[in-house]
Motif scaffolding. Structure first.
Motif, PDB file in Angstrom:
ATOM      1  N   PRO A 130       0.787  -1.240  -0.108  1.00  0.00           N
ATOM      2  CA  PRO A 130       0.059  -0.100  -0.053  1.00  0.00           C
ATOM      3  C   PRO A 130       0.916   1.251   0.135  1.00  0.00           C
ATOM      4  CG  PRO A 130       0.205  -0.924   2.304  1.00  0.00           C
ATOM      5  CD  PRO A 130       0.906  -1.794   1.247  1.00  0.00           C
ATOM      6  N   ALA A 131       0.226   2.350  -0.227  1.00  0.00           N
ATOM      7  CA  ALA A 131       1.132   3.605  -0.305  1.00  0.00           C
ATOM      8  C   ALA A 131       1.364   4.016   1.128  1.00  0.00           C
ATOM      9  CB  ALA A 131       0.118   4.846  -0.676  1.00  0.00           C
ATOM     10  N   GLU A 132       0.504   3.829   2.113  1.00  0.00           N
ATOM     11  CA  GLU A 132       1.098   3.621   3.508  1.00  0.00           C
ATOM     12  C   GLU A 132       0.258   2.660   4.277  1.00  0.00           C
ATOM     13  OE1 GLU A 132      -0.791   6.991   5.495  1.00  0.00           O
ATOM     14  OE2 GLU A 132      -2.202   7.294   3.918  1.00  0.00           O
ATOM     15  N   ARG A 133       0.875   2.389   5.422  1.00  0.00           N
ATOM     16  CA  ARG A 133       0.402   1.509   6.074  1.00  0.00           C
ATOM     17  C   ARG A 133      -0.735   1.914   7.095  1.00  0.00           C
ATOM     18  NH1 ARG A 133       5.368  -2.685   8.087  1.00  0.00           N
ATOM     19  NH2 ARG A 133       5.783  -3.220   5.859  1.00  0.00           N
ATOM     20  N   ALA A 134      -1.272   0.920   7.734  1.00  0.00           N
ATOM     21  CA  ALA A 134      -2.596   1.314   8.331  1.00  0.00           C
ATOM     22  C   ALA A 134      -1.979   1.968   9.747  1.00  0.00           C
ATOM     23  CB  ALA A 134      -3.363   0.153   9.086  1.00  0.00           C
ATOM     24  N   PRO A 135      -2.792   2.439  10.297  1.00  0.00           N
ATOM     25  CA  PRO A 135      -2.456   3.336  11.753  1.00  0.00           C
ATOM     26  C   PRO A 135      -2.263   2.513  12.739  1.00  0.00           C
ATOM     27  CG  PRO A 135      -4.694   3.795  11.315  1.00  0.00           C
ATOM     28  CD  PRO A 135      -4.035   3.288  10.026  1.00  0.00           C
ATOM     29  N   GLU A 136      -1.774   2.890  13.734  1.00  0.00           N
ATOM     30  CA  GLU A 136      -1.704   2.017  15.163  1.00  0.00           C
ATOM     31  C   GLU A 136      -3.054   1.278  15.377  1.00  0.00           C
ATOM     32  OE1 GLU A 136      -2.274   2.690  19.635  1.00  0.00           O
ATOM     33  OE2 GLU A 136      -0.347   3.508  19.142  1.00  0.00           O
ATOM     34  N   GLY A 137      -2.833   0.031  15.391  1.00  0.00           N
ATOM     35  CA  GLY A 137      -3.847  -1.096  15.500  1.00  0.00           C
ATOM     36  C   GLY A 137      -3.557  -2.308  16.284  1.00  0.00           C
ATOM     37  N   LEU A 138      -4.493  -2.935  16.752  1.00  0.00           N
ATOM     38  CA  LEU A 138      -4.127  -4.258  17.442  1.00  0.00           C
ATOM     39  C   LEU A 138      -5.276  -5.584  16.827  1.00  0.00           C
ATOM     40  CD1 LEU A 138      -3.233  -5.818  19.860  1.00  0.00           C
ATOM     41  CD2 LEU A 138      -4.939  -4.674  21.189  1.00  0.00           C
ATOM     42  N   VAL A 139      -4.556  -6.720  16.986  1.00  0.00           N
ATOM     43  CA  VAL A 139      -5.452  -8.004  16.597  1.00  0.00           C
ATOM     44  C   VAL A 139      -5.705  -8.634  17.941  1.00  0.00           C
ATOM     45  CG1 VAL A 139      -5.616 -10.291  15.444  1.00  0.00           C
ATOM     46  CG2 VAL A 139      -4.349  -8.182  14.379  1.00  0.00           C
ATOM     47  N   LEU A 140      -6.956  -8.736  18.341  1.00  0.00           N
ATOM     48  CA  LEU A 140      -7.639  -9.672  19.266  1.00  0.00           C
ATOM     49  C   LEU A 140      -8.005 -11.067  18.933  1.00  0.00           C
ATOM     50  CD1 LEU A 140      -9.432  -6.472  20.958  1.00  0.00           C
ATOM     51  CD2 LEU A 140      -7.262  -7.373  21.724  1.00  0.00           C
ATOM     52  N   ILE A 141      -7.522 -12.019  19.606  1.00  0.00           N
ATOM     53  CA  ILE A 141      -8.036 -13.392  19.210  1.00  0.00           C
ATOM     54  C   ILE A 141      -8.485 -14.208  20.409  1.00  0.00           C
ATOM     55  CG2 ILE A 141      -7.126 -15.776  18.101  1.00  0.00           C
ATOM     56  CD1 ILE A 141      -5.075 -14.189  16.719  1.00  0.00           C
ATOM     57  N   GLY A 142      -9.910 -14.538  20.101  1.00  0.00           N
ATOM     58  CA  GLY A 142     -10.297 -15.436  21.482  1.00  0.00           C
ATOM     59  C   GLY A 142     -10.445 -16.691  21.060  1.00  0.00           C
ATOM     60  N   VAL A 143     -10.266 -17.610  21.972  1.00  0.00           N
ATOM     61  CA  VAL A 143     -10.370 -19.091  21.393  1.00  0.00           C
ATOM     62  C   VAL A 143     -10.526 -20.161  22.621  1.00  0.00           C
ATOM     63  CG1 VAL A 143      -7.774 -19.311  21.229  1.00  0.00           C
ATOM     64  CG2 VAL A 143      -9.222 -21.020  19.762  1.00  0.00           C
ATOM     65  N   SER A 144     -11.010 -21.152  22.711  1.00  0.00           N
ATOM     66  CA  SER A 144     -11.190 -22.256  23.533  1.00  0.00           C
ATOM     67  C   SER A 144     -10.983 -23.637  22.969  1.00  0.00           C
ATOM     68  CB  SER A 144     -12.622 -21.848  24.173  1.00  0.00           C
ATOM     69  OG  SER A 144     -12.556 -22.665  25.685  1.00  0.00           O
ATOM     70  N   THR A 145     -11.831 -24.473  23.341  1.00  0.00           N
ATOM     71  CA  THR A 145     -11.718 -25.985  22.912  1.00  0.00           C
ATOM     72  C   THR A 145     -11.357 -26.020  21.587  1.00  0.00           C
ATOM     73  OG1 THR A 145     -13.522 -26.309  24.316  1.00  0.00           O
ATOM     74  CG2 THR A 145     -12.834 -28.044  22.883  1.00  0.00           C
ATOM     75  N   GLY A 146     -10.228 -26.622  21.354  1.00  0.00           N
ATOM     76  CA  GLY A 146      -9.669 -26.971  19.829  1.00  0.00           C
ATOM     77  C   GLY A 146      -8.829 -25.827  19.301  1.00  0.00           C
ATOM     78  N   GLY A 147      -8.450 -24.750  20.370  1.00  0.00           N
ATOM     79  CA  GLY A 147      -7.713 -23.799  20.181  1.00  0.00           C
ATOM     80  C   GLY A 147      -6.155 -23.895  19.556  1.00  0.00           C
ATOM     81  N   PRO A 148      -5.595 -24.967  20.495  1.00  0.00           N
ATOM     82  CA  PRO A 148      -4.189 -24.870  19.946  1.00  0.00           C
ATOM     83  C   PRO A 148      -3.932 -25.234  18.726  1.00  0.00           C
ATOM     84  CG  PRO A 148      -4.400 -25.828  22.173  1.00  0.00           C
ATOM     85  CD  PRO A 148      -5.985 -25.660  21.823  1.00  0.00           C
ATOM     86  N   ARG A 149      -4.731 -26.235  18.045  1.00  0.00           N
ATOM     87  CA  ARG A 149      -4.435 -26.669  16.736  1.00  0.00           C
ATOM     88  C   ARG A 149      -4.831 -25.639  15.761  1.00  0.00           C
ATOM     89  NH1 ARG A 149      -6.768 -32.385  14.908  1.00  0.00           N
ATOM     90  NH2 ARG A 149      -5.916 -31.763  13.050  1.00  0.00           N
ATOM     91  N   THR A 150      -5.816 -24.948  16.162  1.00  0.00           N
ATOM     92  CA  THR A 150      -6.520 -23.854  15.095  1.00  0.00           C
ATOM     93  C   THR A 150      -5.409 -22.815  15.265  1.00  0.00           C
ATOM     94  OG1 THR A 150      -8.825 -24.473  15.950  1.00  0.00           O
ATOM     95  CG2 THR A 150      -8.475 -22.324  14.907  1.00  0.00           C
ATOM     96  N   LEU A 151      -5.002 -22.380  16.332  1.00  0.00           N
ATOM     97  CA  LEU A 151      -3.961 -21.264  16.326  1.00  0.00           C
ATOM     98  C   LEU A 151      -2.570 -21.627  15.479  1.00  0.00           C
ATOM     99  CD1 LEU A 151      -4.329 -20.023  19.976  1.00  0.00           C
ATOM    100  CD2 LEU A 151      -4.861 -18.954  17.866  1.00  0.00           C
TER     101      LEU A 151
END
Length: 366
Positions: free
Chosen positions: A161-182
């Motif tokens: 892109p011409a410029e990168r997105a401003p400051e941000g954050l990815v939030l991930i929530g996970v439970s049963t089955g999570g280790p393999r999914t991540l």
């Protein structure tokens, strides 16, 4: 009378078999059988054809991991592992999840745990979730990518892109089955991914450090467990410490993640709901990307729906790949999911959003 489900409890300790059986037999629709080791379990599986297996890891004659590999090869069915709360137990548990186990129950005080009866509700929840869980095929060896040394791998090409997105954050929530999914998602993010990521995976405290180290070896990004105040920097995935919660705070150097005592009002820990609501207090919603992955219950669904309502971006894992379609389903039913995607397409979506340069929610959702 409704359907009855057969549960096979496998443990070399007669006392543990007794306790686990008693805990499960409180459920009128559970028919419980037992086996004393892995070899005995394989025989009992042929005899009674259980719907789900509770399988101890540490046993003589044939240990739980060897037994699990036979089960998954010869007569696949849902398996819940029972392991000790030690580093060795954590390593074996993650190996079991890789082999195909649905979930695990951690014994609070060793191989023969007198405190196991305190976990009756959790055991019953996990067995019930396993009954409805789906098996997701692993990627073939040709599809799975492991990063070379020095973190040089960029598995998904980043847009320019011409410029990168401003400051941000990815939030991930996970439970049963999570280790393999991540492990399906995070290794597909490039080393120069421009946003930090914060993960709340429901997991015991003794397990999250081992899990973070395991992911770190497999990912181009750095993966760390939150131990003290942690500055959220691009190129790093932070795993919330188990048996606690994580909140955000503004410091002079920037946004910081903090491990805090678990809020007793929350049923699961680390709490996805608390993590997301804390992020909304410190980061504009249109700079947040929230991802709800496999898991039972609804932890984080309402908070992520609020991110969506305020102009943020959200992803729910689709029923096609979710081991337990509880948490993502709740987000979808609240009208809070911008995208509903199978797990193997989520990393690509995160890359697309993270590198969009406009910084506006409308353009990002387009």
């Amino acid at each position: 009378m409704g359907a009855r489900y057969k549960v096979l409890v496998v443990d070399d300790s007669a006392l543990m078999r007794k306790y686990l059986r008693q805990m499960l037999e409180t459920q009128e629709d559970f028919e419980v059988y037992t086996a004393r080791d892995g070899e005995d379990a394989l025989r009992r599986i042929q005899e009674v054809d259980p719907d789900v297996v509770s399988l101890d890891i540490n046993m003589p004659v044939m240990d739980g991991l060897t037994c699990l590999s036979h089960i998954m090869t010869e007569s696949p069915r849902p398996v819940v592992m029972v392991s000790s709360l030690t580093e060795k137990g954590a390593l074996a548990t993650f190996e079991a999840l890789e082999l195909g186990a649905v979930d695990y129950l951690a014994k609070p005080d060793g191989t023969v745990s007198l405190q196991i009866k305190d976990q009756a509700d959790e055991l019953i929840r996990k067995v019930r979730a396993a009954l409805g869980a789906k098996r997701r095929p692993r990627r073939s060896s040709g599809e799975r990518v492991h990063p070379p040394p020095e973190r040089l791998r960029k598995p998904l090409a980043a847009p320019e892109p011409a410029e990168r997105a401003p400051e941000g954050l990815v939030l991930i929530g996970v439970s049963t089955g999570g280790p393999r999914t991540l492990e399906e998602i995070l290794p597909d993010l490039p080393a120069d991914f421009p946003l930090p990521a914060l993960v709340a995976q429901h997991m015991p405290g003794h397990f999250t450090r081992v899990f973070a180290e395991r992911l770190d070896r497999r990912c181009a990004l750095r993966v760390k467990e939150i131990r003290g105040p942690s500055l959220l920097e691009a190129g790093t995935v932070w795993i919330a410490r188990g048996d606690a919660d994580v909140v955000l705070s503004r410091r002079r150097k920037g946004l910081v993640a903090l491990g805090v005592p678990a809020d007793e009002r929350c049923l699961w820990h680390p709490s996805v709901d608390r993590m997301v609501r804390s992020a909304l207090e410190h980061v504009p919603a249109d700079r947040l990307i929230a991802v709800e992955l496999t898991g039972m219950g609804d932890d984080g669904a309402e908070a992520m729906a609020e991110v969506h309502r305020r102009g943020g971006r959200t992803v729910a894992e689709s029923e096609d790949t979710a081991v337990v379609f509880g948490m993502p389903k709740e987000l979808i039913e609240r009208g809070g999911a911008d995208k509903v995607l199978p797990c193997h397409r989520i990393a690509r979506q995160l890359v697309q959003w993270a590198y969009e340069g406009s910084g506006t929610a409308e353009a990002a959702k387009g």
